[in-house]
Design an enzyme around this catalytic site. Structure first.
Site, mmCIF file in Angstrom:
data_model
loop_
_atom_site.group_PDB
_atom_site.id
_atom_site.type_symbol
_atom_site.label_atom_id
_atom_site.label_comp_id
_atom_site.label_asym_id
_atom_site.label_seq_id
_atom_site.Cartn_x
_atom_site.Cartn_y
_atom_site.Cartn_z
ATOM 1 N N GLN A 1 0.884 -1.183 0.000
ATOM 2 C CA GLN A 1 0.000 0.000 0.000
ATOM 3 C C GLN A 1 0.915 1.225 0.000
ATOM 4 O O GLN A 1 1.040 1.954 0.989
ATOM 5 C CB GLN A 1 -0.931 -0.034 1.225
ATOM 6 C CG GLN A 1 -1.949 1.101 1.260
ATOM 7 C CD GLN A 1 -3.137 0.913 0.313
ATOM 8 O OE1 GLN A 1 -3.540 -0.197 0.036
ATOM 9 N NE2 GLN A 1 -3.683 2.004 -0.183
ATOM 10 N N HIS B 1 8.910 -3.299 -2.748
ATOM 11 C CA HIS B 1 8.032 -3.277 -3.916
ATOM 12 C C HIS B 1 8.230 -1.974 -4.710
ATOM 13 O O HIS B 1 8.223 -1.972 -5.936
ATOM 14 C CB HIS B 1 6.592 -3.405 -3.407
ATOM 15 C CG HIS B 1 5.576 -3.230 -4.454
ATOM 16 N ND1 HIS B 1 5.493 -4.067 -5.536
ATOM 17 C CD2 HIS B 1 4.599 -2.302 -4.614
ATOM 18 C CE1 HIS B 1 4.496 -3.670 -6.310
ATOM 19 N NE2 HIS B 1 3.942 -2.608 -5.775
ATOM 20 N N LYS C 1 -0.639 -7.380 -17.141
ATOM 21 C CA LYS C 1 -1.524 -7.882 -16.083
ATOM 22 C C LYS C 1 -2.494 -6.793 -15.657
ATOM 23 O O LYS C 1 -2.097 -5.645 -15.487
ATOM 24 C CB LYS C 1 -0.662 -8.304 -14.884
ATOM 25 C CG LYS C 1 -1.451 -8.744 -13.674
ATOM 26 C CD LYS C 1 -0.534 -9.231 -12.571
ATOM 27 C CE LYS C 1 0.024 -8.105 -11.737
ATOM 28 N NZ LYS C 1 0.879 -8.571 -10.629
ATOM 29 N N ARG D 1 -5.516 -6.105 -12.593
ATOM 30 C CA ARG D 1 -6.085 -6.651 -11.358
ATOM 31 C C ARG D 1 -7.284 -5.787 -10.976
ATOM 32 O O ARG D 1 -7.157 -4.571 -10.874
ATOM 33 C CB ARG D 1 -5.042 -6.626 -10.240
ATOM 34 C CG ARG D 1 -5.509 -7.344 -8.957
ATOM 35 C CD ARG D 1 -4.546 -7.095 -7.796
ATOM 36 N NE ARG D 1 -3.187 -7.541 -8.067
ATOM 37 C CZ ARG D 1 -2.700 -8.732 -7.714
ATOM 38 N NH1 ARG D 1 -3.448 -9.607 -7.087
ATOM 39 N NH2 ARG D 1 -1.445 -9.036 -7.985
ATOM 40 N N ASP E 1 9.427 -11.382 -10.431
ATOM 41 C CA ASP E 1 8.559 -10.489 -9.662
ATOM 42 C C ASP E 1 9.229 -10.177 -8.333
ATOM 43 O O ASP E 1 10.237 -10.795 -7.976
ATOM 44 C CB ASP E 1 7.181 -11.142 -9.446
ATOM 45 C CG ASP E 1 6.065 -10.107 -9.448
ATOM 46 O OD1 ASP E 1 6.350 -8.922 -9.231
ATOM 47 O OD2 ASP E 1 4.903 -10.496 -9.653
ATOM 48 N N THR F 1 -0.805 -13.875 -9.649
ATOM 49 C CA THR F 1 0.086 -13.510 -10.757
ATOM 50 C C THR F 1 0.841 -14.732 -11.263
ATOM 51 O O THR F 1 0.913 -14.984 -12.465
ATOM 52 C CB THR F 1 1.081 -12.416 -10.295
ATOM 53 O OG1 THR F 1 0.326 -11.294 -9.824
ATOM 54 C CG2 THR F 1 2.003 -11.986 -11.411
HETATM 55 C C1 R5P Z 1 2.523 -6.149 -7.971
HETATM 56 O O1 R5P Z 1 2.732 -5.107 -8.553
HETATM 57 C C2 R5P Z 1 3.627 -6.979 -7.415
HETATM 58 O O2 R5P Z 1 4.834 -6.722 -8.064
HETATM 59 C C3 R5P Z 1 3.292 -8.464 -7.513
HETATM 60 O O3 R5P Z 1 3.123 -8.804 -8.869
HETATM 61 C C4 R5P Z 1 2.053 -8.775 -6.743
HETATM 62 O O4 R5P Z 1 2.130 -8.306 -5.442
HETATM 63 C C5 R5P Z 1 1.784 -10.275 -6.731
HETATM 64 O O5 R5P Z 1 0.593 -10.481 -6.050
HETATM 65 P P1 R5P Z 1 -0.265 -11.785 -6.227
HETATM 66 O O6 R5P Z 1 0.586 -12.954 -5.872
HETATM 67 O O7 R5P Z 1 -1.412 -11.577 -5.264
HETATM 68 O O8 R5P Z 1 -0.739 -11.824 -7.645
#
Ligand code: R5P
Length: 300
Positions: free
Chosen positions: A94, A127, A188, A190, A216, A224
């Site tokens: 966040q 992040h 992607k 979301r 990632d 993801t």
């Molecule tokens: C998002 O921008 C992050 O870099 C990750 O891709 C994300 O936190 C992955 O989350 P999840 O496993 O819930 O898809």
């Protein structure tokens, strides 16, 4: 130097102590009858350099409170300098106001930690690197990229490096350069309300018969990695592997991983990992120890 470990990831703190060749402090943890945390550091800390290691996973808010109590106890015990090592910083996802009415949680956490009697915070693959600007004490950012690249070099060939979203493209590009491999991205999306993840193709990439390595920073719900693997296999990929620094595996992500089409997931132990047939865990301790040694040798 002495390391004080919170209860979230004692193995990583122990490995770090081993790498740095310094002792781990003895701490008694218990609860007051009303549920509040109670702790006591039993090892003398007068005039010591202290590293408090807390990976903020599991019962996140308890981890935060425990960290604050450990720092206060170390300060009162006369530690000369206190640094906090956050292998995983909670609330760091966040990092923006995504919808009106939300808090800037990463900043709130950084403020709370910065307001303690600490001299430095060691952060591990955040992040969003801008989060370091939320801290008002000096920070050091440590990266697992070298560790993950080395793993990929030794274990995969004929690779296409894939970023699962545009936001991760810079990270994936430096990975591809280090592996001398082609780079591709998928797009992607979301849904902020339902959390549903969808992948969309971006023209030009050829995945047919390739080993795709998704890069990632975090695996949270696992959407993801699972949707990404499904998508790449539908585009002809022979194998799909995911490399990420932090494996949160929230909710039932581990169970879902077992039946997903991802071939393997490689994460560090920034968050404690129970064993899983598809998850390979790399030790972050040598990488973190190297950064601490460099800094403390030059700047006590
Ligand atoms: C998002 O921008 C992050 O870099 C990750 O891709 C994300 O936190 C992955 O989350 P999840 O496993 O819930 O898809």
């Amino acid at each position: 130097m002495t390391i004080i470990s919170g209860q979230s990831n004692p193995q990583l703190a122990t490995d770090l102590a081993h790498e740095l060749n310094v002792p781990l402090a003895e701490v008694e943890f218990s609860r007051f009858p009303n549920g509040e945390q109670r702790l006591r550091i039993l090892t003398p800390l007068a005039d010591e350099y202290v590293l408090v290691v807390q990976s903020m996973s599991g019962d996140v808010d308890s981890c935060l409170m425990e960290l604050l109590l450990l720092v206060d106890a170390a300060d009162r015990a006369g530690a000369r300098k206190i640094a906090v090592v956050l292998p995983w910083m909670a609330y760091s996802l966040q990092d923006k106001i995504f919808r009106n009415g939300e808090p800037l949680s990463a900043r709130v956490l950084a403020n709370v930690i910065s307001n303690q009697h600490i001299n430095r915070v060691f952060l591990f693959d955040l992040h969003n690197t801008s989060i370091v600007g939320f801290f008002s004490v000096p920070t050091s950012m440590i990266s697992a990229q070298g560790l993950l690249i080395e793993y990929a070099k030794q274990n995969f060939s004929d690779v296409v490096v894939v970023s699962p979203d545009f936001g991760g493209l810079k990270r994936a590009r430096s990975f591809a350069e280090a592996l001398d491999a082609p780079l591709a991205t998928i797009d992607k999306t979301r849904d902020r309300d339902t959390g549903e993840v969808k992948m969309h193709s971006v023209g030009g990439a050829d995945f047919e018969g390739k080993t795709c390595v998704l890069i990632d920073d975090i695996i949270s719900t696992g959407s993801t990695v699972m949707v990404g693997a499904e998508f790449l296999k539908s585009m002809g990929a022979k194998e799909v592997h995911m490399l990420a620094t932090h494996g949160l595996f929230a909710g039932d992500a581990r169970e879902k991983l077992s039946t997903s089409s991802i071939d393997s997931v490689i994460v560090t132990d920034s968050i404690h990992q129970a064993s899983h047939p598809k998850i390979m865990v790399l030790s972050a301790a040598p990488t973190i120890a190297r950064e601490i040694t460099t800094l403390y040798k030059t700047k006590n």
